[in-house]
Design a protein around this motif. Structure first.
Motif, PDB file in Angstrom:
ATOM      1  N   ALA A  88       1.151  -0.973  -0.003  1.00 36.22           N
ATOM      2  CA  ALA A  88       0.114   0.405   0.225  1.00 36.22           C
ATOM      3  C   ALA A  88       0.727   1.169   0.186  1.00 36.22           C
ATOM      4  O   ALA A  88       0.498   2.195  -0.314  1.00 36.22           O
ATOM      5  CB  ALA A  88      -1.193  -0.154   0.701  1.00 36.22           C
ATOM      6  N   ASN A  89       2.111   1.141   0.865  1.00 32.69           N
ATOM      7  CA  ASN A  89       3.154   2.435   1.056  1.00 32.69           C
ATOM      8  C   ASN A  89       3.376   2.866  -0.713  1.00 32.69           C
ATOM      9  O   ASN A  89       3.789   3.482  -0.885  1.00 32.69           O
ATOM     10  CB  ASN A  89       3.686   2.210   1.843  1.00 32.69           C
ATOM     11  N   ASN A  90       3.738   1.326  -1.173  1.00 33.15           N
ATOM     12  CA  ASN A  90       4.541   1.802  -2.659  1.00 33.15           C
ATOM     13  C   ASN A  90       3.741   1.980  -3.544  1.00 33.15           C
ATOM     14  O   ASN A  90       3.718   2.800  -4.403  1.00 33.15           O
ATOM     15  CB  ASN A  90       5.437   0.668  -3.333  1.00 33.15           C
ATOM     16  N   THR A  91       2.419   1.570  -3.599  1.00 33.49           N
ATOM     17  CA  THR A  91       0.782   2.391  -4.351  1.00 33.49           C
ATOM     18  C   THR A  91       1.145   4.021  -4.397  1.00 33.49           C
ATOM     19  O   THR A  91       1.220   4.578  -4.977  1.00 33.49           O
ATOM     20  CB  THR A  91       0.111   1.245  -4.092  1.00 33.49           C
TER      21      THR A  91
END
Length: 68
Positions: free
Chosen positions: A63-66
């Motif tokens: 989620a953080n990468n997205t």
């Protein structure tokens, strides 16, 4: 059938040795089965917690990468 009943009970009304052995064997089997059940449940519960934490960490990282 009456011969079987005579064998199961002694003349004094005490439980015969055969019945006592059967009861002791049943208790022993139940104790061993209970031990293995409890050790497996404990093992599975700790594995489940570790797996859940890893899944949450992976989802959080994705989620953080997205978002970035």
């Amino acid at each position: 059938m009456s011969m079987l009943m005579k064998k199961l009970k002694s003349t004094k009304g005490q439980i015969s040795m055969e019945v006592g052995i059967l009861i002791a064997a049943a208790v022993a089997v139940a104790a061993v089965a209970g031990y293995f059940y409890l050790t497996n449940v404990k093992s599975v519960s700790s594995d489940t917690a570790t797996t859940a934490n890893n899944v949450i960490a992976n989802f959080t990282g994705e989620a953080n990468n997205t978002v970035n």
